[in-house]
Design an enzyme around this catalytic site. Structure first.
Site, PDB file in Angstrom:
ATOM      1  N   PRO A   1       0.745  -1.166  -0.140  1.00  0.00           N
ATOM      2  CA  PRO A   1      -0.306   0.019  -0.127  1.00  0.00           C
ATOM      3  C   PRO A   1       1.145   1.445   0.453  1.00  0.00           C
ATOM      4  O   PRO A   1       1.832   1.674   0.954  1.00  0.00           O
ATOM      5  CB  PRO A   1      -0.789  -0.334   1.615  1.00  0.00           C
ATOM      6  CG  PRO A   1      -0.772  -1.473   1.714  1.00  0.00           C
ATOM      7  CD  PRO A   1       0.821  -1.984   0.927  1.00  0.00           C
ATOM      8  N   GLU A   2       0.773   2.227  -0.979  1.00  0.00           N
ATOM      9  CA  GLU A   2       1.232   3.970  -1.087  1.00  0.00           C
ATOM     10  C   GLU A   2      -0.032   4.679  -1.070  1.00  0.00           C
ATOM     11  O   GLU A   2      -1.129   3.984  -0.834  1.00  0.00           O
ATOM     12  CB  GLU A   2       2.268   3.122  -2.743  1.00  0.00           C
ATOM     13  CG  GLU A   2       3.832   2.386  -1.626  1.00  0.00           C
ATOM     14  CD  GLU A   2       4.986   2.831  -2.761  1.00  0.00           C
ATOM     15  OE1 GLU A   2       5.119   4.004  -3.393  1.00  0.00           O
ATOM     16  OE2 GLU A   2       5.403   1.998  -2.922  1.00  0.00           O
TER      17      GLU A   2
END
Length: 271
Positions: free
Chosen positions: A2-3
């Site tokens: 996740p970014e």
């Protein structure tokens, strides 16, 4: 991993499923919140803030969650089987008459007053995908400690919010410097820092679509979506030199020794 782009997509899915609807199910599977109950309340909105998710409910309450390395929110039509991991990994369940949102492996789950959200996210720098984006401020933050390696500065969410290890590697490649290059040693540091901040916003914005993939090169060929991230030993897409890998602050860093100038450690054997 996740970014900022994947968190933005998660927020959009949650907002579509929950916003404007009454909660029919509220189940937080963390000890300090297990007895809370917001059933009957309406979800006002779900918004991202960097890598954080803020679900706001009537009555002035916010559910703050963070995905970190492997957390995930999944949305299912009511009555459909859940999938995303074993039941013991579920940390939150929010349901309406039509949808159920299930949070798996969430390392951060807290309920706070909406007025107190700053306690959770007030330390963050300008949000790359948010209304507060300010490239000049983000650049100034990056340059605040000139001796700091660029890779570490990009990952510091206090400088700009949303960059993770993938975009760190890709941004350093685009800047043609190694992740260990001190920010104060960048060519024309002020201009370069602003261009890096603007490039970060463009890359994340381009990857917010529901296709779910992450592409920084513009190529649609399989295996050529990223310039250097995860490409250890594989040819650089620009010059053909094998991409190298080494740890930086406990995380793998990737660079092309020909296209990117600046300091770099010796790669461990095999890397």
């Amino acid at each position: 991993m996740p970014e900022g782009d994947s968190v933005w997509r998660a927020a959009a899915r949650l907002h579509t499923a929950l916003a404007g609807r009454e909660l029919t199910r509220w189940d937080l599977r963390v000890p300090r919140l297990a007895t809370t109950d917001l059933t009957g309340r309406t979800t006002l909105e779900v918004v991202p803030r960097g890598k954080h998710l803020l679900a706001r409910f009537e009555g002035g309450l916010t559910l703050h969650t963070h995905l970190r390395m492997d957390g995930a929110w999944r949305v299912f039509a009511a009555g459909r089987p859940w999938h995303g991991g074993p039941a013991h990994e579920i940390r939150a369940v929010l349901g309406t008459a039509d949808h159920t949102a299930v949070g798996y492996r969430l390392p951060v789950v807290e309920l706070l007053r909406t007025a107190d959200e700053g306690r959770a996210v007030g330390h963050l720098g300008p949000d790359l995908l948010g209304p507060d984006w300010d490239a000049a401020r983000a650049a100034a933050n990056l340059l605040a400690v000139p001796e700091r390696p660029l890779g570490e500065a990009l990952l510091d969410q206090r400088n700009l919010a949303g960059v993770g290890n993938v975009y760190k590697a890709e941004l350093c490649f685009l800047a043609q410097v190694t992740p260990w290059t001190p920010v104060g040693s960048l060519p024309d540091p002020g201009t370069t820092a602003v261009r890096l901040a603007e490039a970060a916003r463009r890359l994340l914005s381009a990857n917010t679509g529901e296709h779910g993939g992450r592409n920084t090169t513009g190529s649609r060929r399989p295996g050529q979506e990223l310039f250097v991230y995860g490409r250890t030993h594989r040819p650089c897409l620009r010059c053909g030199t094998p991409v190298r890998e080494a740890l930086q602050d406990g995380r793998p860093a990737y660079w092309c020794p020909r296209c990117q100038s600046g300091p770099a450690p010796q790669s461990p054997p095999g890397n």
